[in-house]
Design an enzyme around this catalytic site. Structure first.
Site, PDB file in Angstrom:
ATOM      1  N   HIS A 131      29.199  46.687  -5.680  1.00 14.89           N
ATOM      2  CA  HIS A 131      30.323  45.797  -5.375  1.00 14.89           C
ATOM      3  C   HIS A 131      31.529  46.069  -6.281  1.00 14.89           C
ATOM      4  O   HIS A 131      32.500  45.311  -6.249  1.00 14.89           O
ATOM      5  CB  HIS A 131      29.943  44.320  -5.463  1.00 14.89           C
ATOM      6  N   SER A 167      15.907  43.738   2.034  1.00 16.30           N
ATOM      7  CA  SER A 167      16.781  44.050   3.168  1.00 16.30           C
ATOM      8  C   SER A 167      16.257  45.240   3.964  1.00 16.30           C
ATOM      9  O   SER A 167      16.371  45.268   5.197  1.00 16.30           O
ATOM     10  CB  SER A 167      18.199  44.337   2.672  1.00 16.30           C
ATOM     11  N   ASP A 184      30.040  41.366   0.226  1.00 17.26           N
ATOM     12  CA  ASP A 184      30.509  40.826  -1.054  1.00 17.26           C
ATOM     13  C   ASP A 184      31.968  41.148  -1.336  1.00 17.26           C
ATOM     14  O   ASP A 184      32.331  41.652  -2.395  1.00 17.26           O
ATOM     15  CB  ASP A 184      29.606  41.306  -2.188  1.00 17.26           C
ATOM     16  N   GLY A 241      22.274  50.067  -2.003  1.00 18.96           N
ATOM     17  CA  GLY A 241      21.847  48.936  -2.814  1.00 18.96           C
ATOM     18  C   GLY A 241      20.516  48.406  -2.316  1.00 18.96           C
ATOM     19  O   GLY A 241      20.437  47.868  -1.209  1.00 18.96           O
ATOM     20  N   ILE A 242      19.480  48.561  -3.113  1.00 20.87           N
ATOM     21  CA  ILE A 242      18.137  48.123  -2.714  1.00 20.87           C
ATOM     22  C   ILE A 242      17.793  46.768  -3.304  1.00 20.87           C
ATOM     23  O   ILE A 242      17.001  46.009  -2.741  1.00 20.87           O
ATOM     24  CB  ILE A 242      17.093  49.194  -3.125  1.00 20.87           C
ATOM     25  N   GLN A 265      26.427  55.561  -5.808  1.00 16.91           N
ATOM     26  CA  GLN A 265      27.390  55.491  -4.726  1.00 16.91           C
ATOM     27  C   GLN A 265      28.793  55.885  -5.169  1.00 16.91           C
ATOM     28  O   GLN A 265      29.698  55.978  -4.333  1.00 16.91           O
ATOM     29  CB  GLN A 265      27.406  54.094  -4.115  1.00 16.91           C
TER      30      GLN A 265
END
Length: 390
Positions: free
Chosen positions: A277, A216, A303, A203-204, A252
């Protein structure tokens, strides 16, 4: 005790914070809420660095003691000194930090290391952010308040301050406004900080916008001074690859992609799942990537709230179970103890990760699974399995 000057008040707070905890409430009674809060907030403002938020932000600070309350508004503008004013608790503040006076005093003046988290409550007016943002740049108002909140909290406590500041600088949502993860990250990652680690984050950020996200990844680049940082997103991302950052596009929820990713870029010291998530995706990613984390490293899931959100494949319940991220963590607790199982097949059905999960640390909305060798041997056979000594 009567403290009549700012110097004497500050000294009284320092003495109260450094004394026995059981005596602190009475010491604060003697000083008084108004005087103690005024001194602490004045000192807090003086400790604030110059704000970096793009637009002016108003942060409320409420201080409570024995059922009484005082409120302040802090105004933060980029490059200017923070200004504070006494306010009514009904004064509108898009974000308000609420402290118990004792917690605030200990965090600011205590002699012991401060708590990394759990020092305040956040009140946030979500509708305000929905109606006051710029339609052409809706994230700008969120960025302003993330950075402003971080500036204030950095002045309250040194716990995780460096990582908090990095998150604010790069607008990573791991600290400020709605997530408070960075002190936990710092607690677990600090021993690896100067190692030649390989960090993978799923997750970018920025969703479909190819020019948004990557905060991040830059945080980890700056935190791990010798680290190699990898980012994965299902959407294309532009302009993030550099000397120590590499991005890969893929899902993913695609086991074949994850296996190829690990084969090319692993093994990893840290894997962080901050992706879709969606609970099914979380389980797929764990199943495929946990085995590619080195011993001594961590697998992190962010999350966890989506375990209770049916829209993410979670469950509308107060006790999320199998098929959710929370259910996965509950199974890890059992797996940690696989050598103690008393099932007829004595652990034959233990999951693959049972022999390598040596610790589980769960906080609000984030969990760290620590990797290692989980083979200490079961409790000796001569230890009684039934209670026969009462």
């Amino acid at each position: 005790m009567t403290a009549t000057t700012p110097v004497r008040l500050a000294d009284a707070l320092v003495r109260a914070a450094g004394g026995p905890g059981r005596e602190l409430p009475d010491a604060l009674d003697a000083i008084g809420l108004d005087a103690a809060a005024a001194t602490a907030v004045t000192d807090l403002v003086a400790r604030c660095g110059l704000p970096a938020n793009p637009d002016e932000a108003v942060i409320g600070v409420a201080v409570l003691h024995r059922g009484e309350r005082v409120d302040y508004l802090l105004r933060l503008a980029r490059g200017a000194e923070v200004r504070s004013e006494r306010a009514d608790e009904r004064a509108e503040a898009p974000c308000r930090l609420v402290f118990e006076l004792a917690d605030l005093v200990v965090a600011m003046y205590g002699s012991r290391p401060p708590l990394p988290a759990g020092t305040h409550r956040l009140e946030r007016l979500d509708d305000w952010f929905m109606t006051n943002g710029d339609p052409q740049d809706p994230f700008r108002i969120i960025e302003s308040y993330m950075k402003a909140t971080s500036t204030v909290l950095a002045a309250v406590s040194s716990a995780g301050r460096d990582l908090n500041a990095l998150a604010a600088r790069h607008v990573a949502d791991k600290w400020g406004l709605w997530h408070w993860f960075t002190p936990h990250y710092d607690r677990h990652f600090s021993r690896l900080r100067h190692e030649h680690v390989r960090v993978l984050e799923i997750g970018i950020g920025g969703y479909r916008d190819p020019d948004v996200g990557g905060g991040s990844l830059r945080v980890w680049r700056d935190y791990f001074t010798r680290g190699q940082i990898f980012g994965v997103d299902v959407f294309a991302k532009n302009g993030l690859d550099e000397e120590r950052i590499k991005t890969v596009r893929g899902s993913q929820d695609d086991p074949e992609f994850l296996r190829a990713l690990a084969a090319e870029h692993g093994p990893f010291d840290i894997v962080i799942d901050d992706g879709s998530h969606i609970n099914g995706h979380v389980l797929t990613t764990f199943r495929e990537l946990y085995g590619h984390v080195r011993n001594g490293g961590f697998y992190v899931v962010e999350d966890l709230w989506t375990a209770y959100a049916p829209g993410y494949g979670g469950q509308a319940t107060s006790s999320a179970g199998e098929g959710t991220s929370i259910g996965l963590l509950k199974s890890v607790v059992d797996a940690l103890h696989y050598e103690e199982w008393t099932s007829p097949d004595e652990g034959a059905d233990a999951p693959d990760h049972a022999a390598s999960a040596v610790g589980l640390h769960v906080y609000r909305n984030i969990a760290f699974i620590e990797k290692g060798v989980n083979a200490e041997g079961r409790i000796p056979s001569f230890a009684p399995r039934t209670v026969d000594y009462y």
